[in-house]
Write a protein that holds these residues in place. Structure first.
Motif, PDB file in Angstrom:
ATOM      1  N   MET A  31       0.750  -1.261   0.141  1.00 20.93           N
ATOM      2  CA  MET A  31       0.014   0.115   0.090  1.00 20.93           C
ATOM      3  C   MET A  31       0.851   1.098  -0.067  1.00 20.93           C
ATOM      4  O   MET A  31       0.560   2.233  -0.882  1.00 20.93           O
ATOM      5  CB  MET A  31      -0.971   0.093   1.266  1.00 20.93           C
ATOM      6  N   LEU A  32       1.752   1.242   0.678  1.00 19.72           N
ATOM      7  CA  LEU A  32       2.834   2.314   0.621  1.00 19.72           C
ATOM      8  C   LEU A  32       3.465   2.446  -0.555  1.00 19.72           C
ATOM      9  O   LEU A  32       3.793   3.822  -0.839  1.00 19.72           O
ATOM     10  CB  LEU A  32       4.065   2.260   1.872  1.00 19.72           C
ATOM     11  N   ALA A  33       3.887   1.433  -1.236  1.00 19.38           N
ATOM     12  CA  ALA A  33       4.532   1.523  -2.516  1.00 19.38           C
ATOM     13  C   ALA A  33       3.398   2.200  -3.508  1.00 19.38           C
ATOM     14  O   ALA A  33       3.762   3.262  -4.396  1.00 19.38           O
ATOM     15  CB  ALA A  33       4.956   0.337  -2.918  1.00 19.38           C
ATOM     16  N   GLY A  34       2.298   1.741  -3.437  1.00 20.53           N
ATOM     17  CA  GLY A  34       1.160   2.320  -4.149  1.00 20.53           C
ATOM     18  C   GLY A  34       0.955   3.727  -3.999  1.00 20.53           C
ATOM     19  O   GLY A  34       0.772   4.464  -4.865  1.00 20.53           O
ATOM     20  N   ALA A  35       1.004   4.132  -2.727  1.00 22.30           N
ATOM     21  CA  ALA A  35       1.134   5.513  -2.487  1.00 22.30           C
ATOM     22  C   ALA A  35       1.997   6.450  -2.972  1.00 22.30           C
ATOM     23  O   ALA A  35       1.958   7.558  -3.581  1.00 22.30           O
ATOM     24  CB  ALA A  35       0.616   5.729  -0.921  1.00 22.30           C
ATOM     25  N   GLY A  36       3.337   5.847  -2.948  1.00 22.40           N
ATOM     26  CA  GLY A  36       4.627   6.630  -3.348  1.00 22.40           C
ATOM     27  C   GLY A  36       4.228   6.850  -4.965  1.00 22.40           C
ATOM     28  O   GLY A  36       4.559   7.971  -5.297  1.00 22.40           O
ATOM     29  N   PHE A  37       3.855   5.787  -5.537  1.00 20.94           N
ATOM     30  CA  PHE A  37       3.692   6.075  -7.088  1.00 20.94           C
ATOM     31  C   PHE A  37       2.718   6.781  -7.256  1.00 20.94           C
ATOM     32  O   PHE A  37       2.828   8.005  -8.079  1.00 20.94           O
ATOM     33  CB  PHE A  37       3.218   4.504  -7.608  1.00 20.94           C
ATOM     34  N   ALA A  38       1.740   6.994  -6.702  1.00 22.78           N
ATOM     35  CA  ALA A  38       0.541   7.938  -6.767  1.00 22.78           C
ATOM     36  C   ALA A  38       1.013   9.418  -6.551  1.00 22.78           C
ATOM     37  O   ALA A  38       0.795  10.456  -7.241  1.00 22.78           O
ATOM     38  CB  ALA A  38      -0.776   7.473  -5.934  1.00 22.78           C
ATOM     39  N   GLY A  39       1.822   9.458  -5.532  1.00 24.18           N
ATOM     40  CA  GLY A  39       2.429  10.716  -5.037  1.00 24.18           C
ATOM     41  C   GLY A  39       3.474  11.212  -6.519  1.00 24.18           C
ATOM     42  O   GLY A  39       3.371  12.529  -6.688  1.00 24.18           O
ATOM     43  N   TYR A  40       3.932  10.200  -6.774  1.00 23.92           N
ATOM     44  CA  TYR A  40       5.003  10.657  -8.017  1.00 23.92           C
ATOM     45  C   TYR A  40       4.340  11.169  -9.169  1.00 23.92           C
ATOM     46  O   TYR A  40       4.581  12.056  -9.852  1.00 23.92           O
ATOM     47  CB  TYR A  40       5.910   9.141  -8.435  1.00 23.92           C
ATOM     48  N   MET A  41       3.173  10.401  -9.555  1.00 23.57           N
ATOM     49  CA  MET A  41       2.293  10.614 -10.543  1.00 23.57           C
ATOM     50  C   MET A  41       1.675  12.071 -10.578  1.00 23.57           C
ATOM     51  O   MET A  41       1.569  12.541 -11.424  1.00 23.57           O
ATOM     52  CB  MET A  41       1.307   9.725 -10.868  1.00 23.57           C
ATOM     53  N   THR A  42       1.350  12.421  -9.128  1.00 17.61           N
ATOM     54  CA  THR A  42       0.751  13.623  -8.970  1.00 17.61           C
ATOM     55  C   THR A  42       1.675  14.723  -9.103  1.00 17.61           C
ATOM     56  O   THR A  42       1.430  15.646  -9.835  1.00 17.61           O
ATOM     57  CB  THR A  42       0.365  13.706  -7.429  1.00 17.61           C
ATOM     58  N   ALA A  43       3.059  14.544  -8.611  1.00 19.57           N
ATOM     59  CA  ALA A  43       3.958  15.418  -8.787  1.00 19.57           C
ATOM     60  C   ALA A  43       4.363  15.696 -10.348  1.00 19.57           C
ATOM     61  O   ALA A  43       4.523  16.894 -10.988  1.00 19.57           O
ATOM     62  CB  ALA A  43       5.273  14.932  -7.861  1.00 19.57           C
ATOM     63  N   VAL A  44       4.357  14.644 -11.220  1.00 19.78           N
ATOM     64  CA  VAL A  44       4.627  14.810 -12.595  1.00 19.78           C
ATOM     65  C   VAL A  44       3.475  15.651 -13.282  1.00 19.78           C
ATOM     66  O   VAL A  44       3.738  16.518 -14.122  1.00 19.78           O
ATOM     67  CB  VAL A  44       4.774  13.453 -13.159  1.00 19.78           C
TER      68      VAL A  44
END
Length: 137
Positions: A56-69
């Motif tokens: 779940m934390l990895a998924g949240a990290g990826f979602a945060g990365y996509m948000t930043a992009v």
């Protein structure tokens, strides 16, 4: 074999001290095996929980990365309304570069304060070893 003068019933056959110690060792061994099995089961259960949480934390990290992009792209296009698009992209990239520089130096400074050796545990083990050598002191 009752004692005629005491009137007590005959004493049950007593096991030898060696047999009692042997039974005690077997019981202790069985108890230790059971405790180890319980510990293994608990560790497996906790590892499953940790694995799910990590996913779940990895998924949240990826979602945060996509948000930043995507927010960076939005910032580029917003600045592109005022400046040429190339300059807007360069400004956003420079902001990310400065952010990376600050985070790098901050993390590096904190990492220097990390002790690779568990000092309190080593000290405690040394005290335990000293006590084991001289338990009466």
């Amino acid at each position: 074999m009752s004692s005629p003068d005491t009137g007590l019933p005959p004493a049950p056959e007593r096991e030898s001290l060696g047999e009692l110690v042997g039974e005690l060792a077997q019981d202790l061994s069985r108890l230790m095996r059971q405790e180890l099995e319980l510990a293994k089961a608990e560790l497996r259960e906790e590892a499953k929980k940790a694995g799910k949480a990590t996913g779940m934390l990895a998924g949240a990290g990826f979602a945060g990365y996509m948000t930043a992009v995507l927010l960076s792209l939005a910032a580029v296009f917003a600045l592109g309304a005022v400046l040429p698009l190339g300059w807007a992209a360069l400004i956003v990239a420079a902001v990310w570069g400065v952010t990376a520089f600050v985070l790098y130096h901050s993390g590096r400074a904190q990492l220097r304060g990390v002790a690779p050796k568990p000092e309190r545990t080593v000290e405690s083990l040394q005290e335990d070893a000293a006590w084991a050598r001289h338990p009466t002191k």
